[in-house]
Scaffold this active site. Structure first.
Site, PDB file in Angstrom:
ATOM      1  N   SER A 242       3.618   7.056  -3.297  1.00 20.95           N
ATOM      2  CA  SER A 242       2.357   7.165  -2.484  1.00 20.95           C
ATOM      3  C   SER A 242       1.275   7.676  -3.525  1.00 20.95           C
ATOM      4  O   SER A 242       1.432   8.398  -4.457  1.00 20.95           O
ATOM      5  CB  SER A 242       2.786   8.623  -1.946  1.00 20.95           C
ATOM      6  OG  SER A 242       1.704   8.988  -0.992  1.00 20.95           O
TER       7      SER A 242
ATOM      8  N   LYS B 143       9.634   8.874   2.576  1.00 21.36           N
ATOM      9  CA  LYS B 143       8.287   8.294   2.383  1.00 21.36           C
ATOM     10  C   LYS B 143       7.707   7.787   3.860  1.00 21.36           C
ATOM     11  O   LYS B 143       6.683   8.085   4.075  1.00 21.36           O
ATOM     12  CB  LYS B 143       8.166   7.125   1.287  1.00 21.36           C
ATOM     13  CG  LYS B 143       6.765   6.236   1.466  1.00 21.36           C
ATOM     14  CD  LYS B 143       5.602   7.132   1.145  1.00 21.36           C
ATOM     15  CE  LYS B 143       4.363   6.503   0.694  1.00 21.36           C
ATOM     16  NZ  LYS B 143       3.907   5.527   1.501  1.00 21.36           N
TER      17      LYS B 143
HETATM   18  C1  6PG Z   1       0.388   6.502   0.680  1.00 25.66           C
HETATM   19  C2  6PG Z   1      -0.128   5.695   1.901  1.00 25.66           C
HETATM   20  C3  6PG Z   1       0.163   4.306   1.703  1.00 25.66           C
HETATM   21  C4  6PG Z   1      -0.927   3.518   2.367  1.00 25.66           C
HETATM   22  C5  6PG Z   1      -0.127   3.416   4.042  1.00 25.66           C
HETATM   23  C6  6PG Z   1      -1.404   2.910   4.907  1.00 25.66           C
HETATM   24  O1  6PG Z   1       1.216   7.322   0.443  1.00 25.66           O
HETATM   25  O2  6PG Z   1       0.102   5.868  -0.629  1.00 25.66           O
HETATM   26  O3  6PG Z   1       0.611   6.128   2.997  1.00 25.66           O
HETATM   27  O4  6PG Z   1       1.544   3.809   1.750  1.00 25.66           O
HETATM   28  O5  6PG Z   1      -2.190   3.601   2.263  1.00 25.66           O
HETATM   29  O6  6PG Z   1       0.807   2.855   4.219  1.00 25.66           O
HETATM   30  O7  6PG Z   1      -0.942   2.889   6.149  1.00 25.66           O
HETATM   31  P1  6PG Z   1      -1.686   2.469   7.199  1.00 25.66           P
HETATM   32  O8  6PG Z   1      -2.217   1.182   6.967  1.00 25.66           O
HETATM   33  O9  6PG Z   1      -0.523   2.201   8.334  1.00 25.66           O
HETATM   34  O10 6PG Z   1      -2.529   3.614   7.566  1.00 25.66           O
END
Ligand code: 6PG
Length: 499
Positions: free
Chosen positions: A137, A202
């Site tokens: 993340s 996650k």
């Molecule tokens: C993170 C985010 C990353 C991504 C999301 C976006 O933790 O770095 O969560 O995984 O930005 O998957 O998700 P959406 O496109 O569904 O908003």
């Protein structure tokens, strides 16, 4: 593991050098690890090679085949996949097996895979390789300078990976606050347990992320439409809130966004962005998971619905014409009181969203026998990830104090906070309703809170309804719950029978 740059072998191989793979590679190099890289897209390989040269730290070795890639590693070989979720993960693993992967070698999936796929893959490949997963993340910047990592798989494989993941992950100081890249501190690389648990944690992180974002957007909507503040003024409100209990990355970037003017017109940028939210699916996975296991996450799930509703733009435009609102104007005479109420409503609703997420982790942990450690998970989210917030230290403290906490809301610290801020929350929900500003997240959180503090809910009546039309039976409060009763509703006189 020695990470001396003079070592002949690469410490790790990276397959997939797109945005995330390249950033993780550069981060590993920054931390003196040698990396071998492979990508079918030669431009990705060249770009990583060029950027790696500027660092002059660990050695980057660009490989033109998987066989060459594997030959640069010492046994057990550690290969990290930074590729999209889905079937391609298996295709690449199958190619690696053909290239000579051995049972002791470790393959790490760092994509946003569905956790049940990860478990299935671990089982599928168990005699051929050690399948490990690490959810990342923090987006591109996080991957480059310190992500939050949620690792899972065998404890043995974790020992080989841990030094690298600890080095590249975000760090916090002794107060739980993020430290700059390459500074010492407590690492936000968390080993969550058996296969799939890291991707699951996650996924819940992302569900909470959806809720966090939606709640902030609802407050923005109210301040914009009902109070008629400008985006810049609202940005100032968020900047101020970021100094207190709401301090978080998402509040910080929201303030920044709201103060940004458009690049080609004289308008605030936010006013020029189409109000249709995108989503890649992790929020939906969280909602589905909560429905399947019977663990309510209404605020998270409403946030997914809110994105879907936003995408129905053309339908909403029809509704805007034919559905007339009957509302009451907002009393703006004491603006600072209204803003304080919104602050407290946002805090309480945010707390409920986290309580729902942790509850879902608890339910699934019990179902899967994972024994997730909520102190470690909350601590691992304090830096690097999208939902990083100072409030996560309070969550870690709550689970440290009571490891078997039934619900986060019941922790003494949070119960007091909810008591102190509750009236403001109720006023906000009531005002938004009277003014016709939707607050699906903040209001669903209030209903969740009120349901959680209701010793008696009207499900007694619901059980009677089920028994009336479907003979589904009910339990009595004056008998053992396992004893089931049914009323012969169509008989005269009616009688209650034990089933
Ligand atoms: C993170 C985010 C990353 C991504 C999301 C976006 O933790 O770095 O969560 O995984 O930005 O998957 O998700 P959406 O496109 O569904 O908003």
């Amino acid at each position: 593991m020695s990470n001396s740059p003079s070592s002949n072998h690469s410490h790790i191989a990276m397959i997939g050098l797109g945005v995330m793979g390249k950033s993780l590679t550069l981060n590993l190099l920054d931390n003196q690890f040698n990396v071998a890289g492979f990508d079918i897209d030669k431009e990705h390989l060249t770009a990583t090679t060029q950027e790696a040269k500027q660092l002059n730290k660990g050695t980057f070795l660009a490989c033109d085949s998987l066989t060459r890639l594997l030959s640069t590693l010492k046994s057990p070989r550690v290969i990290s996949l930074s590729i999209p979720a889905g079937k391609i993960v298996e295709q690449v693993i199958d190619d690696l097996l053909k290239a000579g992967l051995e049972p002791q070698d470790i393959v790490i999936d760092t994509g946003n895979s569905l956790w049940t796929d990860t478990i299935a893959r671990e089982q599928k490949y168990q005699s051929q390789l050690q399948f490990f997963s690490t959810a990342v993340s923090g987006g591109e910047q996080g991957a480059r300078f310190g992500p939050a990592l949620m690792a899972s798989g065998s404890a043995e494989a974790w020992q080989s990976i841990k030094p690298m993941w600890n080095a590249i992950a975000a760090k916090v100081d002794s107060n739980g606050l993020p430290v700059p890249p390459l500074h010492d501190g407590e690492s936000c690389a968390t080993y969550t347990g058996p296969s799939g648990s890291g991707h699951f944690v996650k996924m819940v992180h992302n569900g909470i992320e959806y809720a966090d974002m939606q709640l902030i957007c609802e407050v923005y909507h109210y301040l914009r439409e009902a109070i008629e503040l400008t985006p810049h003024q609202i940005g100032d409100v968020f900047t101020e809130w970021n100094q207190g209990v709401l301090n978080s990355y998402l509040i910080e970037i929201t303030a920044d966004i709201l103060k940004q003017q458009d690049f080609s017109t004289d308008h605030p940028l936010v006013d020029m962005i189409l109000d249709k939210a995108g989503q890649k699916g992790t929020g939906t996975w969280t909602a589905i998971n909560s429905l399947e296991i019977g663990c309510p996450t209404p605020t998270i799930t409403q946030s997914v619905y809110a994105r879907s509703l936003s995408s129905l733009k053309s339908r909403r435009l029809i509704g805007a014409k034919c559905l007339k609102a009957k509302t009451q104007p907002v009393d703006k005479t004491n603006l600072s009181a209204v803003i304080n109420e919104l602050h407290d409503a946002l805090y309480c609703a945010k707390l409920c969203a986290y309580a729902q997420g942790f509850d879902l982790m608890n339910a699934t942990s019990e179902q899967q026998n994972w024994q997730l450690n909520f102190v470690d998970i909350a601590k691992g989210w304090r830096a690097g990830c999208i939902i990083r917030a100072t409030f996560l230290q309070d969550i870690a403290n709550a689970y440290h104090h009571t490891p078997a906490l039934d619900n986060l809301l019941f922790a003494e610290h949070f119960a007091h906070q909810l008591e102190a801020r509750q009236l403001s929350w109720r006023k906000t929900v009531s005002n938004s309703s009277m003014h016709g500003i939707p607050m699906p997240g903040i209001s669903s959180a209030l209903s969740y809170f009120d349901s959680m503090r209701c010793g008696t809910l009207p499900a007694n009546l619901l059980q009677a309804q089920r028994d009336f039309f479907g003979s589904h039976t009910y339990s009595r409060i004056d008998q053992s719950e396992s004893a089931k009763y049914h009323v012969e509703w169509s008989h005269s006189p009616r009688v209650e029978v034990k089933r």
